[in-house]
Design a protein around this motif. Structure first.
Motif, PDB file in Angstrom:
ATOM      1  N   MET A  56     -42.787  -6.970  38.985  1.00  0.00           N
ATOM      2  CA  MET A  56     -42.278  -6.411  39.970  1.00  0.00           C
ATOM      3  C   MET A  56     -41.011  -5.530  39.545  1.00  0.00           C
ATOM      4  O   MET A  56     -40.371  -5.929  38.815  1.00  0.00           O
ATOM      5  CB  MET A  56     -41.460  -7.700  40.933  1.00  0.00           C
ATOM      6  CG  MET A  56     -40.639  -7.589  41.764  1.00  0.00           C
ATOM      7  SD  MET A  56     -39.924  -9.068  42.549  1.00  0.00           S
ATOM      8  CE  MET A  56     -41.712  -9.872  43.176  1.00  0.00           C
TER       9      MET A  56
ATOM     10  N   GLU B 203     -32.312 -16.499  36.938  1.00  0.00           N
ATOM     11  CA  GLU B 203     -31.402 -16.576  38.298  1.00  0.00           C
ATOM     12  C   GLU B 203     -29.989 -16.358  37.858  1.00  0.00           C
ATOM     13  O   GLU B 203     -29.695 -15.598  38.564  1.00  0.00           O
ATOM     14  CB  GLU B 203     -31.780 -18.153  38.783  1.00  0.00           C
ATOM     15  CG  GLU B 203     -30.900 -18.156  40.046  1.00  0.00           C
ATOM     16  CD  GLU B 203     -31.057 -17.387  41.177  1.00  0.00           C
ATOM     17  OE1 GLU B 203     -29.843 -17.064  42.050  1.00  0.00           O
ATOM     18  OE2 GLU B 203     -31.907 -17.205  41.530  1.00  0.00           O
TER      19      GLU B 203
ATOM     20  N   ARG C 120     -29.607 -12.501  37.445  1.00  0.00           N
ATOM     21  CA  ARG C 120     -29.912 -11.802  38.576  1.00  0.00           C
ATOM     22  C   ARG C 120     -28.541 -11.908  39.439  1.00  0.00           C
ATOM     23  O   ARG C 120     -27.993 -10.922  39.961  1.00  0.00           O
ATOM     24  CB  ARG C 120     -30.899 -12.365  39.369  1.00  0.00           C
ATOM     25  CG  ARG C 120     -31.066 -11.503  40.857  1.00  0.00           C
ATOM     26  CD  ARG C 120     -32.172 -11.946  41.636  1.00  0.00           C
ATOM     27  NE  ARG C 120     -31.985 -13.307  42.153  1.00  0.00           N
ATOM     28  CZ  ARG C 120     -32.468 -13.897  43.529  1.00  0.00           C
ATOM     29  NH1 ARG C 120     -33.399 -13.116  43.793  1.00  0.00           N
ATOM     30  NH2 ARG C 120     -32.267 -14.927  43.877  1.00  0.00           N
TER      31      ARG C 120
ATOM     32  N   ASN D  89     -47.552 -20.619  39.027  1.00  0.00           N
ATOM     33  CA  ASN D  89     -46.263 -20.866  39.832  1.00  0.00           C
ATOM     34  C   ASN D  89     -45.179 -20.398  38.688  1.00  0.00           C
ATOM     35  O   ASN D  89     -44.164 -20.060  39.188  1.00  0.00           O
ATOM     36  CB  ASN D  89     -46.391 -22.369  39.945  1.00  0.00           C
ATOM     37  CG  ASN D  89     -46.508 -23.339  38.755  1.00  0.00           C
ATOM     38  OD1 ASN D  89     -47.266 -22.901  37.978  1.00  0.00           O
ATOM     39  ND2 ASN D  89     -46.340 -24.662  38.907  1.00  0.00           N
TER      40      ASN D  89
ATOM     41  N   LYS E 275     -44.908 -16.369  39.233  1.00  0.00           N
ATOM     42  CA  LYS E 275     -44.575 -16.228  40.796  1.00  0.00           C
ATOM     43  C   LYS E 275     -42.844 -16.548  40.722  1.00  0.00           C
ATOM     44  O   LYS E 275     -42.191 -15.797  41.210  1.00  0.00           O
ATOM     45  CB  LYS E 275     -45.284 -16.908  41.879  1.00  0.00           C
ATOM     46  CG  LYS E 275     -46.558 -16.386  42.171  1.00  0.00           C
ATOM     47  CD  LYS E 275     -47.188 -17.331  43.306  1.00  0.00           C
ATOM     48  CE  LYS E 275     -48.470 -16.484  43.759  1.00  0.00           C
ATOM     49  NZ  LYS E 275     -49.267 -17.278  44.979  1.00  0.00           N
ATOM     50  N   SER E 276     -42.427 -17.820  40.023  1.00  0.00           N
ATOM     51  CA  SER E 276     -41.275 -17.938  40.090  1.00  0.00           C
ATOM     52  C   SER E 276     -40.249 -17.040  39.384  1.00  0.00           C
ATOM     53  O   SER E 276     -39.196 -16.586  39.796  1.00  0.00           O
ATOM     54  CB  SER E 276     -40.853 -19.407  39.401  1.00  0.00           C
ATOM     55  OG  SER E 276     -41.583 -20.563  40.266  1.00  0.00           O
TER      56      SER E 276
ATOM     57  N   LEU F 127     -41.487 -13.638  39.002  1.00  0.00           N
ATOM     58  CA  LEU F 127     -41.349 -12.402  39.713  1.00  0.00           C
ATOM     59  C   LEU F 127     -40.612 -12.406  40.661  1.00  0.00           C
ATOM     60  O   LEU F 127     -39.780 -11.161  41.325  1.00  0.00           O
ATOM     61  CB  LEU F 127     -42.615 -12.202  39.856  1.00  0.00           C
ATOM     62  CG  LEU F 127     -43.985 -11.892  38.940  1.00  0.00           C
ATOM     63  CD1 LEU F 127     -45.292 -11.658  39.326  1.00  0.00           C
ATOM     64  CD2 LEU F 127     -43.463 -10.456  38.085  1.00  0.00           C
ATOM     65  N   SER F 128     -40.415 -13.572  41.541  1.00  0.00           N
ATOM     66  CA  SER F 128     -39.386 -13.501  42.706  1.00  0.00           C
ATOM     67  C   SER F 128     -38.103 -13.414  42.280  1.00  0.00           C
ATOM     68  O   SER F 128     -37.314 -13.042  43.295  1.00  0.00           O
ATOM     69  CB  SER F 128     -39.685 -14.819  43.341  1.00  0.00           C
ATOM     70  OG  SER F 128     -39.153 -15.685  42.473  1.00  0.00           O
ATOM     71  N   LEU F 129     -37.783 -13.373  40.989  1.00  0.00           N
ATOM     72  CA  LEU F 129     -36.190 -13.200  40.621  1.00  0.00           C
ATOM     73  C   LEU F 129     -36.053 -11.734  40.071  1.00  0.00           C
ATOM     74  O   LEU F 129     -34.873 -11.318  39.511  1.00  0.00           O
ATOM     75  CB  LEU F 129     -35.929 -14.205  39.567  1.00  0.00           C
ATOM     76  CG  LEU F 129     -35.755 -15.862  40.060  1.00  0.00           C
ATOM     77  CD1 LEU F 129     -35.644 -16.689  39.025  1.00  0.00           C
ATOM     78  CD2 LEU F 129     -34.770 -15.773  41.148  1.00  0.00           C
ATOM     79  N   GLY F 130     -37.236 -10.992  40.332  1.00  0.00           N
ATOM     80  CA  GLY F 130     -37.288  -9.585  39.577  1.00  0.00           C
ATOM     81  C   GLY F 130     -37.361  -9.407  38.352  1.00  0.00           C
ATOM     82  O   GLY F 130     -37.003  -8.309  37.516  1.00  0.00           O
TER      83      GLY F 130
END
Length: 408
Positions: free
Chosen positions: A16, A60, A63, A80, A83-84, A86-89
């Motif tokens: 990402m 986190e 970020r 999981n 994804k965790s 990647l969701s934080l960049g």
């Protein structure tokens, strides 16, 4: 170290792109750039354990502070975890390290050139190696975390060579290291006692756990039904590796059953050692009293139905997440006197010498005691006060800032 994932993935990891922000903390040339941390982990997450939660929580924090985070694993992590992050960049790359240091040097050279990190943080890597000479080629700060306990040398030659080997390596490859983080005082002390290395660049940051996730649930009926358990007393051991000592609990089991017959021993995990354990279980004639769960997706379920958790580690533990997690869930722990476990427990009565007979005696004593709710609350409060995930993450972030400001 974590075993390889059995899930099948495409060969290229999903990534990402970052949302770029600026911060005055990193200045290269005359242009301010986003501060970047490169975390290089010689690990393959096959479960969402406490180390994986640490990486997510750290991401986190970074970020929130406007930093970038790039994480390298040896193989692609389970979905999981991926994804965790990647969701934080976070950007994820896969590099399987080699036994040859020069190959690792070249691989990490390419990654550092690509991402231009300010900090390179190694987890589960050999600390003193040629890789540290990367600091001469780039404007980077190199940090290591030593997550490893210690094992007794397997031969007289290994015992003779251990100290001079590490000592000489430290003299050759100490350059470039800003800080070695030790996850316990025990880990820090091993450098002087085992290797003859003065811990001048070392500091202790204890591991932390997510105390919100690891807390007691009131309803256990559904969980017990899932594992076909009834009203037995549950004694749990997590980790089916020799160094975690599940065989010691199996040897203690007949002695425990003589005094407390209504016990089910729950063994969590998988691996090559399972075959040996199954034979030992048959030899001890306790097959009806043992449940082997394999890998579980949510270990909190197992903690939640346990009457006690046994940690019979025959190695010297660097920290021991299992002890901290169980205590956070108000589950009594009986552990061998292994490495840093004394630093984690609430009371040294939880510790016994490395002897399966003494282990059996302490488990019997514990199972015979009346349920002490206040003591269980004290255990949880001890973990919340001393080993919360937030504390660990904040100490790491402050370490990075202090290094950049030459305060460490």
């Amino acid at each position: 170290m974590r075993c390889k994932s059995k899930l099948h993935w495409s060969t290229q990891p999903q990534t990402m792109e970052y949302i770029h922000t600026t911060t005055p903390n990193s200045k290269k040339g005359n242009i301010y750039q986003t501060v970047c941390l490169l975390s290089i982990c010689d690990a393959t997450p096959t479960s969402f354990g406490s180390f994986e939660e640490f990486l997510v929580a750290l991401s986190e924090k970074l970020r929130q502070e406007g930093w970038k985070h790039v994480v390298i694993f040896r193989e692609r992590p389970i979905e999981n975890v991926e994804k965790s992050l990647l969701s934080l960049g976070v950007k994820i790359k896969i590099i399987k390290p080699s036994k040859f240091g020069i190959y690792n040097f070249i691989q990490f050279y390419k990654v550092i050139k690509e991402f231009k990190p300010d900090y390179v943080h190694f987890h589960f890597y050999q600390i003193y190696s040629i890789v540290n000479y990367l600091s001469f080629l780039f404007d980077i700060k190199i940090i290591y975390t030593d997550h490893m306990g210690s094992r007794k040398p397997t031969s007289a030659i290994n015992k003779l060579m251990r100290k001079p080997y590490y000592f000489i390596c430290s003299k050759f490859f100490n350059v470039g290291i800003e800080k070695v983080v030790c996850v316990s005082e025990f880990v820090k002390s091993k450098y002087l006692t085992d290797y003859g290395i003065k811990p001048k660049k070392m500091r202790v940051i204890h591991n932390g756990i997510n105390t919100t996730r690891f807390q007691k649930k009131s309803d256990t009926k559904e969980i017990k039904g899932k594992y076909n358990l009834k009203e037995e007393i549950i004694v749990t051991c997590i980790g089916l590796r020799f160094d975690k000592g599940p065989h010691c609990l199996i040897k203690a089991a007949p002695l425990i059953l003589q005094k407390v017959p209504n016990v089910k021993f729950v063994l969590v995990g998988s691996g090559n050692f399972r075959d040996y354990l199954e034979k030992l279980i048959d030899d001890q004639k306790i097959k009806d009293h043992v449940l082997m769960t394999g890998i579980v997706t949510d270990v909190t379920d197992i903690y939640n139905i346990s009457s006690c958790v046994v940690v019979p580690s025959v190695c010297e533990e660097a920290f021991c997440f299992i002890v901290a997690e169980a205590m956070a869930m108000e589950i009594p722990v009986v552990a061998f006197d292994s490495g840093a476990i004394k630093e984690v427990v609430h009371n040294e009565s939880q510790i016994v010498p490395k002897n399966y007979t003494l282990l059996a005696d302490r488990v019997i004593e514990l199972l015979s005691e009346e349920d002490d709710i206040s003591h269980k609350k004290e255990m949880r409060n001890h973990i919340i006060e001393n080993f919360p995930l937030e504390k660990s993450v904040n100490e790491y972030f402050q370490l990075y800032k202090n290094i950049s400001q030459n305060k460490e």
